[in-house]
Write a protein that holds these residues in place. Sequence first.
Motif, short mmCIF file in Angstrom:
data_model
loop_
_atom_site.label_atom_id
_atom_site.label_comp_id
_atom_site.label_asym_id
_atom_site.label_seq_id
_atom_site.Cartn_x
_atom_site.Cartn_y
_atom_site.Cartn_z
N THR A 1 4.43 -9.18 3.71
CA THR A 1 5.27 -10.16 3.01
C THR A 1 5.03 -11.30 3.95
O THR A 1 4.48 -11.31 4.90
CB THR A 1 6.90 -9.56 3.10
N LEU A 2 5.48 -12.49 3.35
CA LEU A 2 5.46 -13.92 4.00
C LEU A 2 6.74 -14.30 4.19
O LEU A 2 7.69 -14.31 3.45
CB LEU A 2 4.67 -14.84 2.95
N GLU A 3 6.85 -15.03 5.55
CA GLU A 3 7.97 -15.54 5.97
C GLU A 3 7.92 -17.11 5.51
O GLU A 3 7.08 -17.70 4.96
CB GLU A 3 8.16 -15.53 7.38
N PRO A 4 8.97 -17.75 5.80
CA PRO A 4 8.94 -19.16 5.19
C PRO A 4 7.79 -20.43 5.43
O PRO A 4 7.18 -20.94 4.90
CB PRO A 4 10.55 -19.73 5.63
N GLY A 5 7.26 -19.98 6.64
CA GLY A 5 6.14 -20.80 7.18
C GLY A 5 4.86 -20.17 6.89
O GLY A 5 3.70 -20.36 7.58
N GLY A 6 4.75 -19.01 6.18
CA GLY A 6 3.56 -18.59 6.02
C GLY A 6 3.35 -17.39 6.93
O GLY A 6 2.05 -16.71 7.10
N GLN A 7 4.25 -17.22 7.97
CA GLN A 7 4.19 -16.16 9.00
C GLN A 7 3.73 -14.58 8.08
O GLN A 7 4.23 -14.46 7.15
CB GLN A 7 5.14 -15.55 9.75
N PHE A 8 2.79 -13.98 8.66
CA PHE A 8 2.37 -12.64 7.98
C PHE A 8 2.83 -11.53 8.44
O PHE A 8 2.48 -11.19 9.78
CB PHE A 8 0.73 -12.97 8.21
N GLU A 9 3.59 -10.90 7.86
CA GLU A 9 4.36 -9.91 8.28
C GLU A 9 3.99 -8.45 7.73
O GLU A 9 3.85 -8.43 6.27
CB GLU A 9 5.83 -10.05 7.97
N VAL A 10 3.68 -7.55 8.40
CA VAL A 10 3.29 -6.10 7.94
C VAL A 10 4.55 -5.14 8.31
O VAL A 10 4.96 -5.05 9.43
CB VAL A 10 2.03 -5.70 8.48
N GLY A 11 5.04 -4.41 7.10
CA GLY A 11 6.17 -3.80 7.58
C GLY A 11 5.56 -2.42 7.28
O GLY A 11 5.07 -1.85 6.13
N ILE A 12 5.70 -1.32 8.07
CA ILE A 12 5.13 0.07 8.08
C ILE A 12 6.12 0.91 7.74
O ILE A 12 7.38 0.92 8.55
CB ILE A 12 4.49 0.29 9.44
N SER B 1 0.76 -0.94 0.12
CA SER B 1 0.15 -0.09 -0.02
C SER B 1 0.84 1.24 0.00
O SER B 1 1.98 1.07 -0.21
CB SER B 1 -1.05 -0.26 1.10
N SER B 2 0.50 2.33 0.12
CA SER B 2 1.29 3.72 0.12
C SER B 2 1.99 3.70 1.35
O SER B 2 3.15 4.32 1.25
CB SER B 2 0.28 4.77 -0.04
N GLN B 3 1.83 2.94 2.65
CA GLN B 3 2.56 3.32 3.74
C GLN B 3 3.10 1.65 4.09
O GLN B 3 3.68 2.15 5.34
CB GLN B 3 1.85 4.05 4.52
N ALA B 4 2.54 0.64 3.61
CA ALA B 4 3.15 -0.50 4.25
C ALA B 4 3.15 -1.66 3.25
O ALA B 4 2.60 -1.57 2.20
CB ALA B 4 2.01 -0.87 5.45
N ILE C 1 -1.78 3.36 10.84
CA ILE C 1 -1.60 2.39 9.86
C ILE C 1 -1.51 1.05 10.08
O ILE C 1 -2.07 0.04 9.21
CB ILE C 1 -0.11 2.65 9.32
N TYR C 2 -1.16 0.60 11.34
CA TYR C 2 -1.27 -0.90 11.73
C TYR C 2 -2.82 -1.27 11.91
O TYR C 2 -3.05 -2.14 11.38
CB TYR C 2 -0.52 -1.08 13.12
N PHE C 3 -3.37 -0.47 12.25
CA PHE C 3 -4.94 -0.64 12.60
C PHE C 3 -5.60 -0.69 11.38
O PHE C 3 -6.76 -1.36 11.23
CB PHE C 3 -5.39 0.07 13.65
N ASP C 4 -5.16 0.19 10.47
CA ASP C 4 -5.95 0.04 9.19
C ASP C 4 -5.48 -1.40 8.41
O ASP C 4 -6.39 -1.98 7.96
CB ASP C 4 -5.23 1.23 8.27
N PHE C 5 -4.31 -1.91 8.71
CA PHE C 5 -4.06 -3.39 8.14
C PHE C 5 -4.98 -3.95 8.81
O PHE C 5 -5.69 -5.25 8.27
CB PHE C 5 -2.67 -3.49 8.49
#
Length: 428
Positions: free
Chosen positions: A81-92, A75-78, A104-108
């Motif tokens: 991505t996925l880690e090897p076991g499918g861990q769901f990562e949000v980078g802000i 998105s415009s600010q975040a 931004i995190y709560f929008d995610f």
Amino acid sequence: MGAKLLRDKLLNYFKAGEDQIERIGTEIEHFIVEKDTLRTISYQTEGGIEEILKLLEKKGWQGEEEQGKLIALKSSQADITLEPGGQFEVGISPQDNIKELEDIYFDFLDDVIPILEAKNYYLITLGYQADSKISEIEWNSKERYKIMSNYLAKTGKYAHNMMKGTAALQVALDYKNEEDFIRKFRIANTLSPVLGSILDNSPFFEGKVYDKQALRTKIWSNTDNERTGIVQEAFDDDFGYEKYADYILSRKPILIKSNGQYIATFEKSNYDIFAERDLGKEELEHILTMVFPDVRAKQFIEIRMADSLPPKYSFAVIALWKGLFYNSLILEKIYQFIRQFSLEDVLKARKMIMTKGIEASLGEYKMVEIGELLINWAQEGLTNGEDRYLEPLIDIISNKKTLANKIKSQLNNGKKSSIRDCILNSMV
């Protein structure tokens, strides 16, 4: 390309990262699990992570594919991505204040939680998988993880546990110049066992209650000693950009990325590889990510020792580092404090927290004593009411009880009930 030219490329890269604005960014990893069983959801199964990514695309996130598979979103600010076991990562992306990161995190969360609710899934924040065993978790479809898994299987007995089983909170901070970089990098490395013990949120290992402490530290200590743990060079009198550059270049990258493709490099170091080829920006940024110490440098300092935590604790950790690092008087105070600790003190403490946890010591100080000092200093360093974010850490220190230990004490009501604070919803 000669060694000096290689080092100079990294030196120039680090210098280009110098920033007077002092913003803060973060990455938060999560597990997606079945509500009924707490088993992790894989990428390719029906209704799995690939489908979740596609549904997020429909909400306006921009997809990124690899070999025809949807593997990331922007998105415009975040980023997601996925880690090897499918861990769901949000980078802000870096922001000026904590409230902006929080929004931004709560929008995610507002985007992803309804999708998961409809599938009878939870999004949870723990340092290690709640129930699934490593052998039960599929690898996601990223090509580089296949190469990494084969290499790391030979370097540490918990390497695959690290890749598929762990989840973390990472905080990214700016540095103004090389002197500022040295101080912040040394402080963060020295405090690594302190934060690793206090921020333990890993009560389970391979589906069972973990009867020791600081599980992620244990796992990282049995992954690949060449690229994990403390950056010992940070304690050298002549540490700086050049010494960190040499730390990077002397490591084996496992693989390199060139023209969008991954190439296995096996036992060659970066010095060996780039003696024969150009070190372009894509390759340079890639090799910086192929070391996994508690603290690492890119064009910012990335602090990595915290487990994945419920949101109020995540933002407490972000506030702690902001308060310590972005006030010059407090930064000087903490730097003078940590100079009493040697590399040997830190290594001893890092080993001790795996058995004693928050009851361990660094030098003559108990972890909770240092934690209390850090919180007090961070409160002084924060402005505009941001000290309010520190309250969850104050609770951990005052009660001398980590989140992991709190969960273990609540297991009489069942595993799902014990982790209720780690189960996220859009009303968090």
